[in-house]
Write a protein that holds these residues in place. Sequence first.
Motif, mmCIF file in Angstrom:
data_model
loop_
_atom_site.group_PDB
_atom_site.id
_atom_site.type_symbol
_atom_site.label_atom_id
_atom_site.label_comp_id
_atom_site.label_asym_id
_atom_site.label_seq_id
_atom_site.Cartn_x
_atom_site.Cartn_y
_atom_site.Cartn_z
ATOM 1 N N ASP A 100 0.835 -1.197 0.000
ATOM 2 C CA ASP A 100 0.000 0.000 0.000
ATOM 3 C C ASP A 100 0.872 1.251 0.000
ATOM 4 O O ASP A 100 1.955 1.275 0.587
ATOM 5 C CB ASP A 100 -0.883 0.050 1.255
ATOM 6 N N PHE A 101 0.369 2.308 -0.637
ATOM 7 C CA PHE A 101 0.917 3.641 -0.406
ATOM 8 C C PHE A 101 0.371 4.129 0.929
ATOM 9 O O PHE A 101 -0.835 4.021 1.195
ATOM 10 C CB PHE A 101 0.493 4.614 -1.507
ATOM 11 N N LEU A 102 1.241 4.694 1.786
ATOM 12 C CA LEU A 102 0.843 5.138 3.111
ATOM 13 C C LEU A 102 0.897 6.654 3.202
ATOM 14 O O LEU A 102 1.792 7.297 2.648
ATOM 15 C CB LEU A 102 1.740 4.523 4.186
ATOM 16 N N VAL A 103 -0.086 7.236 3.926
ATOM 17 C CA VAL A 103 -0.170 8.678 4.113
ATOM 18 C C VAL A 103 -0.165 8.953 5.613
ATOM 19 O O VAL A 103 -1.057 8.477 6.334
ATOM 20 C CB VAL A 103 -1.460 9.238 3.484
ATOM 21 N N PRO A 104 0.825 9.701 6.133
ATOM 22 C CA PRO A 104 0.868 9.965 7.579
ATOM 23 C C PRO A 104 -0.371 10.692 8.058
ATOM 24 O O PRO A 104 -0.917 11.564 7.378
ATOM 25 C CB PRO A 104 2.120 10.847 7.732
ATOM 26 N N SER A 105 -0.828 10.336 9.262
ATOM 27 C CA SER A 105 -1.999 10.972 9.860
ATOM 28 C C SER A 105 -1.548 12.092 10.797
ATOM 29 O O SER A 105 -0.728 11.872 11.702
ATOM 30 C CB SER A 105 -2.821 9.942 10.645
ATOM 31 N N ARG A 106 -2.078 13.306 10.604
ATOM 32 C CA ARG A 106 -1.736 14.438 11.469
ATOM 33 C C ARG A 106 -2.374 14.281 12.847
ATOM 34 O O ARG A 106 -1.802 14.680 13.859
ATOM 35 C CB ARG A 106 -2.206 15.734 10.809
ATOM 36 N N LEU A 107 -3.561 13.677 12.904
ATOM 37 C CA LEU A 107 -4.304 13.594 14.151
ATOM 38 C C LEU A 107 -3.855 12.440 15.032
ATOM 39 O O LEU A 107 -4.033 12.489 16.252
ATOM 40 C CB LEU A 107 -5.807 13.454 13.848
ATOM 41 N N GLN A 108 -3.292 11.393 14.456
ATOM 42 C CA GLN A 108 -2.844 10.229 15.223
ATOM 43 C C GLN A 108 -1.355 10.033 14.956
ATOM 44 O O GLN A 108 -0.967 9.427 13.945
ATOM 45 C CB GLN A 108 -3.636 8.991 14.831
ATOM 46 N N GLU A 109 -0.532 10.553 15.840
ATOM 47 C CA GLU A 109 0.912 10.496 15.648
ATOM 48 C C GLU A 109 1.378 9.045 15.539
ATOM 49 O O GLU A 109 1.007 8.192 16.351
ATOM 50 C CB GLU A 109 1.625 11.189 16.810
ATOM 51 N N GLY A 110 2.159 8.763 14.505
ATOM 52 C CA GLY A 110 2.629 7.406 14.286
ATOM 53 C C GLY A 110 1.658 6.551 13.501
ATOM 54 O O GLY A 110 1.971 5.403 13.166
#
Length: 299
Positions: free
Chosen positions: A183-193
Motif C-alpha cells: 500500500d501507499f501510506l499517508v501519515p496521519s496528522r491527528l494520530q501520531e505514528g
Amino acid sequence: MESQWMRTHKNTDINEKNIGQKVILNGWVHRRRDHGGIIFVDLRDISGIVQLVFDPAYNSNPHQEADELRNEFVIAVEGVIKPRTPENINPNLKTGKIEVFIDKLNILNRSDALPFMLDDFHKVSEETRLKYRFLDLRRPNMQDNLIKRAKISRSARNFLDNNGFIDLETPILTKSTPEGARDFLVPSRLQEGGFYALPQSPQLFKQILMVSGMDRYYQIVKCFRDEDLRADRQPEFTQIDIELSFCDQQTIMSLMEKMMQGILKEVYGININLPFRQMPHATAMDKYGSDKPDLRFGL
C-alpha cells in the motif's frame, strides 16, 4: 481576457456556410508563413486549425503587428471569413475551403523559443517531452487521446446508468487492506505514528455496499499500488469498478460485452458482433500457457 476578445466560434465551427461573417477567434500560432508581404498564420485551438490572412491591401494595421508573431504565441483575432480560391483549397483541413482575413489582432501571450517543434516531436527524447509536458500535450494526437478517454467514460456511464447501476464513490484515505502489492501510506496528522493507506482497489467498500443492498453500482475509480513498474501496471491507475448482486457469470459477461460494443461504436465507429468468443481457463492454459492469449495471430 477582455470580454471584447472572447471568441465567437471555435476554429472548426466555421465553414463555407459562414462566408462573409465577422468572427473572433482565440488560440495558438501553430505556424507562420510570410509570402511576399502577405502573412499567413495557422491558428490552432482544441478543435483544430484555421488559416488567418494578414493582407496589407485588406488592412495594414494588424499586418504590421503580425510581423512579430512566432510559433505558440497566444492570440485573439477579429476578422471576416472569405472563401479560398480553388487552387488553394486544403482538403486535409476541416476549414480547408475558407480563410479569415484579419481586421484586429491582440497578442495575449508571447512564447520563448521552443525546446522542440510540435511537428517534430518524434525526433525528441521522451525525457524532454515529459519535462515540457505542457508542450507535448498541445499536439493534436495527445489531445485526441484525452478527448477519447472522456468519450469512453461518458459512454460507459450512460450504458451503466441505463442498465440500473448507481454511480457511487468510496473513500481514498482508508485502512490497509493488503492484497497482492504494498500500500501507499499517508501519515496521519491527528494520530501520531498512524497512517492511512491508499486503496489498491475499493474491495472493503464493495463488500459493505453489496451487504447494504446496493445490488448494482459502479465507479470509475483511482487505484494505488506501491510496486515496481511493469508493462501493464503502474503505481496509480483508473479502473471501471462494477458490482452486481443476484446474478450469474453469464449476466456479467453479457453486460460487459454490450458495454464494450457500445463504446467501440460511439467512440471509434467500429461495429463488433456479439457474443464474444469464450474459452475455458483450462483450455487457455493448456494450449497457450496464458490466461489472456492473443488470438489475432498464430500464437
